[in-house]
Design an enzyme around this catalytic site. Structure first.
Site, PDB file in Angstrom:
ATOM      1  N   THR A  43       0.815  -1.102   0.138  1.00 46.04           N
ATOM      2  CA  THR A  43      -0.067   0.031  -0.012  1.00 46.04           C
ATOM      3  C   THR A  43       1.008   1.398  -0.054  1.00 46.04           C
ATOM      4  O   THR A  43       0.430   2.164  -0.654  1.00 46.04           O
ATOM      5  CB  THR A  43      -1.017  -0.110   1.339  1.00 46.04           C
ATOM      6  OG1 THR A  43      -1.712  -1.086   1.151  1.00 46.04           O
ATOM      7  CG2 THR A  43      -1.892   1.106   1.248  1.00 46.04           C
TER       8      THR A  43
ATOM      9  N   HIS B  25       1.921   2.067  -3.531  1.00 48.99           N
ATOM     10  CA  HIS B  25       0.852   2.443  -4.090  1.00 48.99           C
ATOM     11  C   HIS B  25       0.748   4.045  -3.763  1.00 48.99           C
ATOM     12  O   HIS B  25       0.514   4.859  -4.946  1.00 48.99           O
ATOM     13  CB  HIS B  25      -0.297   2.015  -3.758  1.00 48.99           C
ATOM     14  CG  HIS B  25      -0.667   0.467  -4.361  1.00 48.99           C
ATOM     15  ND1 HIS B  25      -0.659   0.408  -5.720  1.00 48.99           N
ATOM     16  CD2 HIS B  25      -0.762  -0.727  -3.901  1.00 48.99           C
ATOM     17  CE1 HIS B  25      -0.875  -0.991  -6.007  1.00 48.99           C
ATOM     18  NE2 HIS B  25      -0.829  -1.563  -5.077  1.00 48.99           N
TER      19      HIS B  25
END
Length: 453
Positions: A152, A155
């Protein structure tokens, strides 16, 4: 290699412009710095002071400085600087000499600051002095020891989550540390207690919360993405988010509690039992943790992974691996299970190919657990789902019991934490830590936030 530091005062009226310019021109500036033999260039801001750090690996520092100063790409940023009387260091990207790391640390201490890594947009992180936030009622301040970088966070770096992350922002949620300060009304905790944080903040009012499924709250705030995270030396959070760690568990390993809780939740959702066959598609950190947790319940586990380094790590942990580029996974699973198919498949890769492969590996009434985050809709063989009465199960984050189980597994050594930690990188080198993950060849990278006791 030599290490250098700088302290530069920004013109107050141009601070915001400097941040914008730095983000816009950073890729070009980074190329210039690398050509000038500079590595791990990191900056952090406090008010109008810019602190910097870098490593020089060349032979002629003065010549390389001149090369940087002459590059037109650096000029808009250089123009925002002016010298600070009485503070070591000179203005300009071409003059980053004068203060060593010790001088920078002394200056930060004098100002009563710690430091944190901030995502500022455009794939860029800076490390900035930050004053510790005193805990309010019901809060604690934690000296963060380690923060792990997860998918994450990558990202976030790529800009994929800019709709949720308001730059500049401190991110990070896989962490460990010790309580440094208690706010009013906090009971059951003491200064010095080793802890991690379950980074979920739910509303308590939506249908999911009223049904007891707070972890998938309709208005869930994920701490470290939607609100400030742990990639900093000092972090203030609500006390009800804390999860205690046993004193015998190292804080390095404690930083793996959160991803292990993900794996525990995934295995629980699968209803996997001893003797069943399970396939994990994707042998990244979460895939390896799922395989490890599945093994603790007595299941037979195989990992399907394209990357040779990840297959090597999995094999070193005692798992059977399949390279789908060389071996047909469906044929392998048919032989492995005596034509029955796997009871459970965990799709962890987040890829279209992983989904296509998954349904073809399952036994009658097998369970497909969707773990990987798929940013776009995927094609699924629904005829196979119908024909074999398959189940498709979503698995998102975790519940408190999953954290408790994760602590127990790591403390008992049933999860090979040390084998999964590839690198530990100082907070000042946060950019290098993210770059290491981007290049591959590593499993889990931890950032040493400096809060060890």
């Amino acid at each position: 290699m030599q290490r250098y530091g700088m302290v530069i005062r920004l013109r107050p009226e141009r601070r915001a412009e400097y941040l914008r310019l730095h983000a816009e021109v950073w890729p070009a500036v980074e190329r210039t710095l690398r050509a000038a033999n500079i590595r791990n260039y990191t900056i952090f801001l406090h008010d109008d002071l810019l602190f910097g750090y870098y490593e020089y690996v060349g032979a002629d520092h003065a010549a390389d400085q001149a090369r940087i100063a002459a590059d037109p790409q650096t000029q808009p940023v250089v123009a925002a600087h002016r010298p600070v009387p009485g503070v070591p260091g000179r203005a300009g990207l071409g003059a980053l000499v004068g203060a060593d790391a010790g001088s920078l640390a002394s200056e930060r201490r004098r100002r009563g600051m710690t430091q944190g890594a901030l995502y500022v947009g455009n794939r860029t992180f800076t490390v900035e002095p930050r004053p510790p936030v005193p805990p309010g009622p019901g809060e604690v301040r934690i000296d963060v020891a380690y923060t792990g970088i997860c998918g994450t966070d990558l990202h976030v770096r790529h800009g994929d989550m800019d709709h949720r992350v308001s730059a500049p922002a401190v991110i990070g949620h896989e962490m460990s540390g010790r309580i440094a300060e208690l706010g009013d009304g906090v009971t059951g905790w003491r200064v010095g207690d080793p802890v991690t944080v379950m980074p979920l903040d739910w509303c308590g009012e939506c249908p999911a919360c009223r049904d007891g499924q707070q972890h998938i709250c309709h208005r869930l705030t994920f701490v470290g993405i939607d609100s400030p995270g742990s990639m900093q030396r000092s972090w203030t959070v609500r006390a009800d988010l804390l999860v205690g760690l046993p004193e015998g568990l190292s804080l390095r390993h404690g930083a793996l509690i959160e991803p292990t809780a993900v794996a525990v939740h995934d295995v629980r959702r699968s209803r996997l039992t001893a003797g069943e066959h399970a396939v994990v598609i994707g042998a990244g950190p979460v895939g390896l943790l799922i395989a490890s947790v599945a093994r603790t319940v007595g299941a037979e586990v195989v990992l399907v992974e394209l990357d040779p380094h990840r297959r090597e790590v999995a094999a070193g942990l005692g798992f059977t691996t399949v390279d789908p580029a060389a071996t047909d996974p469906a044929g392998f699973v048919q032989e492995w299970t005596d034509t029955a198919g796997a009871a459970v498949v965990f799709e962890v890769s987040g890829s279209a190919g992983g989904v296509r492969t998954a349904t073809g590996l399952l036994a009658v009434r097998g369970r497909l657990v969707v773990v990987g985050i798929h940013p776009t809709p995927r094609e699924v063989d629904l005829h196979r789902v119908f024909w074999r009465e398959l189940e498709i199960v979503g698995a998102r984050v975790y519940q408190r019991d999953d954290f408790t189980a994760a602590v127990r597994l790591l403390a008992a050594g049933e999860v090979p934490a040390e084998d999964l930690i590839s690198e530990v990188v100082p907070l000042l080198e946060v950019t290098a830590a993210f770059d290491a993950l981007e290049r591959g060849g590593v499993v889990k990278v931890l950032i040493d936030c400096g809060g060890t006791w």
